[in-house]
Design a protein around this motif. Structure first.
Motif, short mmCIF file in Angstrom:
data_model
loop_
_atom_site.label_atom_id
_atom_site.label_comp_id
_atom_site.label_asym_id
_atom_site.label_seq_id
_atom_site.Cartn_x
_atom_site.Cartn_y
_atom_site.Cartn_z
N TRP A 157 6.16 9.98 27.09
CA TRP A 157 5.78 8.62 27.50
C TRP A 157 4.56 8.13 26.75
CZ3 TRP A 157 9.66 6.23 28.95
CH2 TRP A 157 10.66 6.90 29.63
N PHE A 158 3.67 9.04 26.38
CA PHE A 158 2.51 8.64 25.59
C PHE A 158 2.94 8.25 24.17
CE2 PHE A 158 -1.89 9.06 24.01
CZ PHE A 158 -2.52 8.34 25.01
N PHE A 159 3.97 8.93 23.69
CA PHE A 159 4.54 8.58 22.37
C PHE A 159 5.06 7.14 22.39
CE2 PHE A 159 8.86 8.46 20.29
CZ PHE A 159 8.44 8.38 18.97
N ASN A 160 5.83 6.81 23.40
CA ASN A 160 6.38 5.45 23.48
C ASN A 160 5.27 4.42 23.67
OD1 ASN A 160 9.22 5.80 23.09
ND2 ASN A 160 9.23 6.91 25.02
N ALA A 161 4.29 4.76 24.49
CA ALA A 161 3.16 3.82 24.71
C ALA A 161 2.42 3.58 23.39
CB ALA A 161 2.20 4.41 25.75
N THR A 162 2.26 4.63 22.60
CA THR A 162 1.55 4.51 21.32
C THR A 162 2.33 3.64 20.34
OG1 THR A 162 0.66 6.73 21.69
CG2 THR A 162 0.45 5.84 19.46
N ILE A 163 3.63 3.85 20.29
CA ILE A 163 4.45 3.05 19.36
C ILE A 163 4.45 1.59 19.78
CG2 ILE A 163 6.79 2.73 18.45
CD1 ILE A 163 5.50 5.27 17.40
N ILE A 164 4.56 1.35 21.09
CA ILE A 164 4.56 -0.05 21.57
C ILE A 164 3.20 -0.70 21.30
CG2 ILE A 164 4.63 -1.48 23.66
CD1 ILE A 164 6.74 0.59 24.72
N ALA A 165 2.12 0.02 21.58
CA ALA A 165 0.77 -0.53 21.32
C ALA A 165 0.60 -0.83 19.84
CB ALA A 165 -0.29 0.47 21.79
N SER A 166 1.14 0.03 18.99
CA SER A 166 1.05 -0.20 17.54
C SER A 166 1.79 -1.47 17.16
CB SER A 166 1.66 0.98 16.77
OG SER A 166 1.04 2.18 17.13
N ALA A 167 3.01 -1.59 17.65
CA ALA A 167 3.82 -2.76 17.28
C ALA A 167 3.16 -4.05 17.76
CB ALA A 167 5.23 -2.62 17.89
N VAL A 168 2.65 -4.04 18.99
CA VAL A 168 2.05 -5.27 19.55
C VAL A 168 0.79 -5.65 18.77
CG1 VAL A 168 0.88 -6.23 21.58
CG2 VAL A 168 3.02 -4.94 21.85
N THR A 169 -0.08 -4.69 18.51
CA THR A 169 -1.33 -5.03 17.80
C THR A 169 -1.05 -5.47 16.36
OG1 THR A 169 -1.66 -2.68 17.33
CG2 THR A 169 -2.84 -3.59 19.22
N LEU A 170 -0.07 -4.85 15.73
CA LEU A 170 0.26 -5.26 14.36
C LEU A 170 0.82 -6.68 14.35
CD1 LEU A 170 1.80 -1.95 12.93
CD2 LEU A 170 -0.36 -3.01 12.25
N LEU A 171 1.66 -6.98 15.35
CA LEU A 171 2.20 -8.35 15.44
C LEU A 171 1.08 -9.37 15.65
CD1 LEU A 171 5.47 -8.43 17.58
CD2 LEU A 171 5.17 -9.13 15.21
N LEU A 172 0.06 -8.97 16.42
CA LEU A 172 -1.06 -9.87 16.69
C LEU A 172 -2.02 -9.96 15.50
CD1 LEU A 172 -1.83 -8.88 20.40
CD2 LEU A 172 -0.73 -10.97 19.58
N GLY A 173 -1.79 -9.13 14.49
CA GLY A 173 -2.60 -9.23 13.28
C GLY A 173 -3.78 -8.28 13.21
N TYR A 174 -3.85 -7.33 14.15
CA TYR A 174 -4.94 -6.35 14.08
C TYR A 174 -4.54 -5.23 13.11
CZ TYR A 174 -6.63 -8.63 18.29
OH TYR A 174 -7.07 -9.55 19.18
N THR A 175 -5.32 -5.05 12.06
CA THR A 175 -4.96 -4.05 11.07
C THR A 175 -6.19 -3.55 10.33
OG1 THR A 175 -3.75 -3.65 9.00
CG2 THR A 175 -4.40 -5.92 9.45
#
Lengths: 471, 46
Positions: free
Chosen positions: A96-114
């Protein structure tokens, strides 16, 4: 001997989630390939090429690639050590931490945090999550190996341990940064040093996440699929140690002709060429393991995936060192040749081995026969043809691009403007997008076949026992 | 040759020696049989 009860629930979950992220990665890849030829498909600010491209790469590497690593390692370690996982709870937390990490990555990248570092774009809070995730995984695997009931350590376990240690060192070193807010940090390294550390990380992420783990899978699933042992375990050990000694020196070949000191570039170039030996040690070991068994290429769909996968590895590890030589690098670096090279590795080598591994696992962890072997064969041809179209179109495009960039008039001025070279790329980018679509069709066939296996596949009593972890 | 260069050279020679020892040990005649057992053992269980 007392039967061991293995934990296959966690393997099932990781297989399923890795497929989910694999679909996201390929789908977004297809979308961005069309965005390059149809700029109108970019919808600012969130759905632009600039924001979607890192989602494609990170979903591919960390969602699909690492997801499959989790699934297969958690399976292989139990089978090779003949013992259940050290901690079921830790494995569940990891899922579940794996999925949370992937989702957090996708959301922040979409928002432009890089961070703007290629393949390490996520900001520092996600780095912290990745470290927690990897430690949980590593502790569980290493503790399982420590409590093993089999004395001899098969080569796959060596590659697994190298991956666990290697990724940890690389990720921690390249993550060193000074946070200035919740979603902004600055690298601990400056200028050229930053580039050098980053490409040391990036190239060795290929080594420790996209080479060592697929080799662990290949060495495990090939003999399991053919029913005969690998040609030489000792050769596999020598190839392993050679790879470990050489790989970590090669990252600077990404920085040839840059302000990085010449000796570092030469060192990286030399070690890159030397790396052909351990890579082909594994390729030859794979081919020689097929002695007297080549008929299985026709009869056994798993073998087809595995042998074509290792062949792509062989091609990849000849092309890579060639690109790492200064003169050739001067010609093709920064052109479309490079993504073609990378995608031969990801779509060909890593994914072929991953598909084979999942095809091997699903019937066993669900206790059902594969729904359709013809569909598995259809998928094989779709992804093979899709990948070849993808890579060949961009290899040709890359050579054309390099030729145009280097063309000069008698007075020393450039023959072509950059825009003219871009326009020449369009036909090849269309073909590339078509190749991606064919590959995606292969993924859909794969998912349908697995879904039908789980839903309607013929139940096999012995396999059912296996699925419950009693075999 | 400064101290850093001597250190680099020492590490290089040390790593090479370790690697050579691994090769010699893996391919020693005494360990031939033992070195190949794992590939048979892994086929036992499924």
């Amino acid at each position: 001997m007392e039967k061991t009860e293995y934990n296959y629930d966690i393997v099932r979950s990781f297989v399923n989630w890795s497929i989910v992220w694999g679909v996201v990665a390929v789908l977004v890849g297809v979308i961005v390939s069309f965005q390059m030829v149809e700029p109108g498909l970019n919808f600012a600010p969130y759905l632009t090429f600039g924001r979607l491209r890192p989602i494609h790469t990170n979903a591919g590497i960390y969602g699909w690639g690492v997801g499959v690593i989790f699934a297969t390692f958690l399976y292989i370690v139990q089978r090779l050590c003949k013992t259940r996982l050290w901690s079921d709870g830790l494995a569940k937390f990891q899922l579940w931490f794996f999925n949370a990490t992937i989702i957090a990555s996708a959301v922040t990248l979409l928002l432009g945090y890089t961070t703007s570092k290629e393949y390490h774009e996520m900001e520092w809070p996600i780095d912290v999550m990745v470290v927690i995730l990897w430690v949980a995984f590593a502790v569980n695997i290493i503790m399982t190996i420590i409590k093993r009931r089999e004395e001899h350590m098969y080569i796959s376990l060596w590659y697994m341990m190298a991956s666990l240690i290697g990724v940890a060192i690389l990720y921690l070193t390249n993550s060193a940064a000074m946070p200035v807010s919740l979603f902004k940090s600055y690298s601990a390294y400056a200028g050229t040093n930053d580039a050098n550390v980053h490409w040391w990380f990036a190239h060795n992420a290929v080594a420790m996440a996209l080479t060592a783990p697929p080799l662990a899978m290949f060495y495990y699933f090939l003999p399991k699929s053919t029913g005969v042992p690998i040609y030489s375990h000792r050769l596999s050990i020598i190839a392993f140690w050679s790879l470990i000694f050489m790989y970590l020196w090669t990252g600077a070949h990404h920085l040839l002709w840059t302000p990085v000191p010449d000796w570092i570039q030469t060192l990286a170039m030399a070690f890159s060429v030397m790396l052909i030996a351990p890579s082909w040690g594994s390729v030859f070991n794979g081919y020689l393991s097929m002695g007297g068994q080549w008929h299985q290429m026709r009869e056994n769909y798993l073998v087809k995936f595995l042998i074509v996968g290792i062949t792509f590895y062989g091609m990849q590890t000849l092309q890579g060192p060639m690109q790492a030589v200064r003169t050739f690098s001067a010609f093709i670096h920064y052109t479309d040749w490079i993504p073609a090279h990378i995608h031969m590795g990801t779509m060909g080598w890593v994914s072929m081995i991953s598909f084979a591994s999942i095809y091997f696992l699903i019937p066993r962890v669900y206790g059902r026969q594969l729904y359709s072997i013809p569909l598995a064969n259809l998928q094989f041809w779709l992804i093979l043809v899709g990948q070849l179209i993808w890579s060949f179109s961009l290899w040709i495009a890359g050579v054309l691009q390099a030729g145009m960039w280097n063309a000069m008039n008698p007075d020393g001025s450039l023959t072509y403007t950059f825009l003219e070279t871009m326009v020449e790329m369009y036909p090849y980018w269309w073909v590339r997008a078509g190749g991606g679509l064919i590959y995606f069709a292969g993924i859909l066939v794969f998912i349908y076949n697995l879904y039908m296996t789980v839903q309607k596949g013929e139940s096999v009593p012995s396999a059912a026992a296996f699925a419950e972890g009693r075999a | 040759m400064d101290l850093a260069s001597i250190l680099y050279l020492g590490v290089t020679i040390g790593l090479f020696a370790v690697f050579a020892l691994i090769v010699i040990r893996t391919y020693s005649k005494k360990r031939k049989e033992r070195g190949e057992i794992a590939k048979y053992r892994m086929l036992d269980d499924d």
